[in-house]
Every structure is written in structure tokens, then in C-alpha cells.
Design an enzyme around this catalytic site. Structure first.
Site, PDB file in Angstrom:
ATOM      1  N   GLU A 324       0.826  -1.227   0.000  1.00  0.00           N
ATOM      2  CA  GLU A 324       0.000   0.000   0.000  1.00  0.00           C
ATOM      3  C   GLU A 324       0.852   1.266   0.000  1.00  0.00           C
ATOM      4  OE1 GLU A 324      -2.636   0.420   3.328  1.00  0.00           O
ATOM      5  OE2 GLU A 324      -3.719  -1.420   2.912  1.00  0.00           O
ATOM      6  N   GLY A 325       2.164   1.126   0.201  1.00  0.00           N
ATOM      7  CA  GLY A 325       3.014   2.294   0.437  1.00  0.00           C
ATOM      8  C   GLY A 325       3.208   2.563   1.920  1.00  0.00           C
TER       9      GLY A 325
END
Lengths: 358, 358
Positions: A324-325
Site C-alpha cells: 500500500e506504500g
């Protein structure tokens, strides 16, 4: 400019525009750090990080850089091989949750003071939240274990979307970009892409992703092997590999990394997915490697191989395996801190502190 | 209460008030994290960090905690043994620079959104900046290589200053305290304190501090050995050890850790100096160990020994060897991120995301 060009021309011009980091800017930044009120080198890798950003920006005074976290999502036909612990509908559900502010990367981007940008380049079904930017190319890829995931033109289109986004972010004052991903089964696509780009066996790059069991891991290795076999005739260059066994978000993330590098914007990579995308970007334009900052070391075996291949040492090692980062978001404050030290610390001279040169 | 008690009584009551962490709060926090929209455990050590803070606070919903970084400074008579790369006047110069905003910890505390508190408990000469809080006990310690660094009463007074500061910070709404230090030659004092508290040879704990050469390191090991020998009769308990071979800032930092632990305020320790102070605190009140969070792993050999002895795994490993609280400042955003995840992430239920239990 970027808006009016065709995808293929834009890609070609961007690859040519990616330049190596500036070693003189790094050296000047180190000289500046050495005059600060602290023993030489005592801030360790934080100093190296400041110098790396200086080299990417080609200035010894990069100042503060406004950060953005970009999450790009798509679905993967190879999910049909039962390689994930989650059903495919979770991609869209999680993308909506990210945009709505409830996912890990949503929370961590607020915490890091970063702008969060969420792109759909090919989630199955409609994008379900107004905060998701619609850049849909197709409704998920085809099953790469049975043929090409997408066409070369579609991969070019995804790359161009990333390149155009980089230009847009720069025009909005963003100076630091963190990469994030969402896509059920995308560790399988990233494994296939990594295996072919690094020339290693599927078993060395496949991991448990978000948490598959032993049988799932076996299916994953088998699916990657079949994907590489059935697409063997179309894996000769990184663009072909992205199309044949990669993914829409992988190609768009590679384009974003290339676009950022062309604008001398540092790119913070997250875990295995974004690193595989960055590896493809580096294979398309080798100096792109200079623009990358590795946020963390994930437990995915392929991630370590990519970091070694590109020559990156991650800042954090916290056992993160979410994607997702989220890991990139956690590293942003370190980049901010490194730049603040370079910008704001007093010198021995200015502070009237005795400097023995230690 | 703290203001009106004598130092010895305050210390005794504080030691009795330090309670172990609450394992039920940690378990409840993990249950809450497991309901969030992410695979179980996928945020790795960030989840463990959130649970640790929950256990310290004795609540599964600790919320956000306002952070402070406390830098405590003093001078050391053992500097006369030529164990530092810097002259003793640098302690006061750097303390003024920290208070004026130009030192690394000044920059990093602003970056972390933390309140910076700067205390002088025994710098030689006058405190030279209005931002430095004057809690001076004496003008530096005596040379511990030739006799006790200070009296037991002075060590108690330093501990009480730290304990009172903890109460004051809590009354101002601070919920998370990072420890920082300043004092030329204080790695030598910390080495002597660590060697006696851990029962290991001086050569195993002494490192290069801010950057001494081989001859300096030899002098340092020798000075520590002589300090331990000349004070051998007065090293039977941690308080005696703090007085005989420790330092004024080491004792005050130990008191601050104890006071925070008694108030269930998590304490983020920095490098070798603050870890040696925390070790003394743990020896005075063993449950204090539960309140500690290790920010980073410094290259000082004694630091690793202390972390192992207390049972702490640091969050960062960036080769930092500055002290001042700089590493603790860099870890504060990780603590903030862990708490934000626990507070703000959506659950699978609330977000309408399919939960397979992975």
C-alpha cells in the site's frame, strides 16, 4: 507537453530524459554537513540520505521537499490460480478504504504530512470512491499463467499514465514521491516480473505475500513458472516483460518512477511490488536507479534480491509486509529529517562552538 | 507532592510507584489491530510497538501522546584524562546551541513536533542561554579516575530533579518522553557505570565516542579501569555506582526515566549515554524496563550490551553516534505512527472489506 504526446513517444522521450545523480551536489552537501555542530559523520546514514537527495536534485541545498504518496491499483488475472489469501473483490474494497482514509497508508500518509493520491488503472468492477482517480486501462489483466497479461500498447499506456502523473505532481509543487500499490495477487505478478528481469528461478522470488499457506505458496511458484514458460517468447525486454507477466499498476508505478527521475524527484519505494516496478523502470532507463530510496526491507524474498540488484540499502527493517506504500510512508519522516538537518543546523562558526575536526 | 518531599523520600516513593506494564492492555490492543483492514500482523514491529505503548499506558486505547525531548547536560571531571576528542568548554557551547535551535536535536525535535526541554544539572561555568533550565547541582563532577565523581546526596538530588521534571511534563500534558544528553567525556562515565552495573570489563564497553583515535581509546579504557578500582568499595548498589563513577546528567536522566515510568509515560532512549542512565533506573526499579522503548542501535559497544541486558530491540539502525537525543527524535514519528494506526485505521467490518482471517 506530456498531455499532447502519444504514449510511445512520451515514454521514449522520458527514458532519454532520465539523468544520473550529480556527485558534485552530494559532495557539496557532505561538506556543508561537515561544518555543522556535530562530529563529522555522527548522523550516520541520515547524512548519506541527505547527500543522496542532494545528488538526485542536483543541488547541495535541496531544502524541504513536499511529499506525496501515490497508491496505484489494479487486478490480476493470475488470481484465478488461487495464489492469494484474499478474493479479488478486496482490491476495489481496499482502494475505496484507502481513499476514504481508513487504511494503513491513509493513516500513515496523514501522519507523515504527505499528500495521498489514489489511482485505479485496472481494478475489476467500477471504482467505488470519489477520491479514487480513474485512469482505468482495462478491467484487470488476463491470466498470465495462460498467456500475456496485457498487450504491449496497454503496458505503454500504463507507463504513460505514471509519467503524466509525475509531471502533474511536480506542477503541484511535490518534490518527493513515495510509491504504493494495491492489487490482489500482485505479489505473484511481481514475482514473475522479478524472476524474468533478474534471471532467477521462481522459487527464489516467491514469498507468502499477505499470508498464504504452504499449498498456496506451491501454487504460486507453479503459476509463476507457467507464466514465464507460456510467455517465454515475449520476455526479451523490460517493456515486453511488463506486458506479458507484469501488471497494470506495476507498469504505471514504473512510469511514475521514470517520470519522477526525469524531473529529478526522489522516489521512495515501499515493499516487493513497488520495488519490482522500480526494477522494471531501472531496466528501461538505468540512471533511474540513482533516483530511488529504499524505505524498508520486507520479508518477501524477491524484495531482497531486487534491492541487491539495484544496490539499495533500506532505511527501516520492521518486518512490514502490507504494501500500500505503508513502509514508504514510514520512511518519509527520515527523509524530511535528513533534509532539515542539511538546511537548518547551525555551523560550528555560526554557533561559536569549538571545532576540533573530530 | 513531588515539590515538598525531600530527595531521598521522593526517590524511595517513586521506586515503589513504578509498576510493570499491563499485558492485558497489550493483548486488547493486538485484538483491535487484528480487526483493522490489513492482514494480521502485516505491520510487523509497528504493531508490537503500539501494543508496547498500550501496555505501558495500561490502556488498549492510548490515543495520541504529546512528545517531549529532554536534553540534560553536565560536565565530567574524568575529561581530565583526555578521553574525548573535544575540550570541556564544548558542553556549555553545545547546550546553548541546542537551546538556540541550531543543534541536530533542536532541528529533529521541531521535525518530530516534539517539545524540547534543555536542563543544565552541572555544566562547568554558567549556563549561557535563557532557554536552558538551571538545575545546577555542582560545576561538573570530580575526576572519577581519582575518587568518587560526586556524593551520594548529590546523586539523589540529580535523581530527584529528573523525577520532578517527569511530574512537571505530565502536568503539561506530555505523554511520551525522549531522553537526550550532552556532556564532554560522558561516554567514559557511561562506560564506567555500564561496566560496573553489567559486571563486564572496561574494554568491552568503551568505544570511540564522538571520534577518539586509538591512543584516546586506550586512555579511555585505562581511565575507566582506574575509576572502577579507586571506587571499588562504593559500587555495591546502583545509586552508589551513579555517584561514584556516573555523572550528574546520567543520574538526572535515570530519575526522569523512573518518574516517567511511575506515571506510565513511555520513555524513548537514545544512544549509549541515555541507555546507561536507563540501565541504572532499571537496576533501581526493575519494572522500569517495561516503560522503555529503544530508538536506535548506536555503534558504541556498550550500547548493544545494555540493550541486550534490558531486553530491548531498537527501532532504527542508522549508524548514529551523536547523542543529544538525536536518535530518539528520529524514532518519535514511528511511535506516533504506531499509535495512529491503532487509533485511526478502519476495521474490516466498518469498511465493508472481506476478511478471510489471513
Amino acid at each position: 507537453m506530456a498531455e499532447s504526446l502519444g504514449d510511445e513517444t512520451l515514454l521514449r522521450r522520458t527514458l532519454a530524459a532520465v539523468q544520473p545523480a550529480d556527485p558534485e551536489a552530494a559532495a557539496a552537501a557532505q561538506t556543508a554537513l561537515d561544518a555543522k555542530t556535530k562530529p563529522r559523520g555522527s548522523l550516520g546514514r541520515l547524512e548519506a540520505l541527505a547527500c543522496r537527495v542532494a545528488a538526485i536534485r542536483a543541488t547541495s541545498v535541496p531544502g524541504r521537499l513536499a511529499p506525496a504518496i501515490v497508491v496505484i491499483a489494479a487486478d490480476h488475472g493470475i488470481a484465478a490460480e488461487r495464489v492469494s489469501a484474499y478474493p479479488q473483490e478486496v482490491t476495489g474494497q481496499m482502494l475505496a478504504t484507502i481513499a476514504a482514509g481508513g487504511a494503513a497508508v491513509s493513516v500513515l500518509s496523514r501522519q507523515a504530512g504527505a499528500r495521498l493520491v489514489v489511482l485505479d488503472v485496472g481494478v475489476r468492477g467500477a471504482s467505488s470512491h470519489p477520491g479514487v482517480v480513474d485512469r482505468r486501462i482495462r478491467s484487470g489483466t488476463a491470466n498470465a499463467a495462460r498467456g500475456p497479461a496485457m498487450s504491449r500498447a496497454e503496458a505503454e499506456r500504463a507507463l504513460a499514465i505514471g509519467i503524466r502523473l509525475a509531471a502533474e505532481l511536480v506542477s503541484h509543487g511535490i518534490g518527493l514521491v513515495a510509491l504504493g500499490d494495491m492489487g490482489i495477487a500482485n505479489t505473484t505478478a511481481a514475482s514473475a516480473l522479478t524472476a524474468t528481469l533478474l534471471g532467477v528461478d521462481a522459487s527464489l522470488v516467491c514469498g507468502r505475500g499477505t499470508g498464504i499457506d504452504d499449498a498456496g505458496l506451491e501454487r504460486k511458484v507453479d503459476a509463476v513458472r507457467r507464466a514465464l514458460a507460456v510467455n517465454a517468447h515475449a520476455l526479451d525486454d523490460p517493456l515486453e516483460a511488463l506486458a506479458a507477466v507484469g501488471g497494470l499498476e506495476l507498469a504505471a508505478l514504473a512510469g511514475l518512477a521514470l517520470g519522477c527521475a526525469a524531473h529529478r524527484v526522489p522516489v521512495v519505494i515501499d515493499g516487493f511490488i513497488t520495488s519490482a516496478a522500480a526494477l522494471a523502470a531501472v531496466r528501461l532507463a538505468p540512471p533511474c536507479a540513482d533516483a530511488l530510496i529504499a524505505a524498508h526491507r520486507s520479508p518477501e524474498p524477491g524484495h531482497r534480491l531486487i534491492l541487491e540488484a539495484i544496490g539499495l540499502e533500506p532505511l527501516l527493517d520492521l518486518g512490514l509486509r502490507l504494501g500500500e506504500g505503508s513502509g514508504a510512508a514510514l520512511a518519509l519522516p527520515l527523509v524530511g529529517a535528513a533534509l532539515a538537518v542539511l538546511s537548518d543546523m547551525a555551523t560550528f562558526d555560526a554557533a561559536g562552538v569549538t571545532d576540533t575536526g573530530a
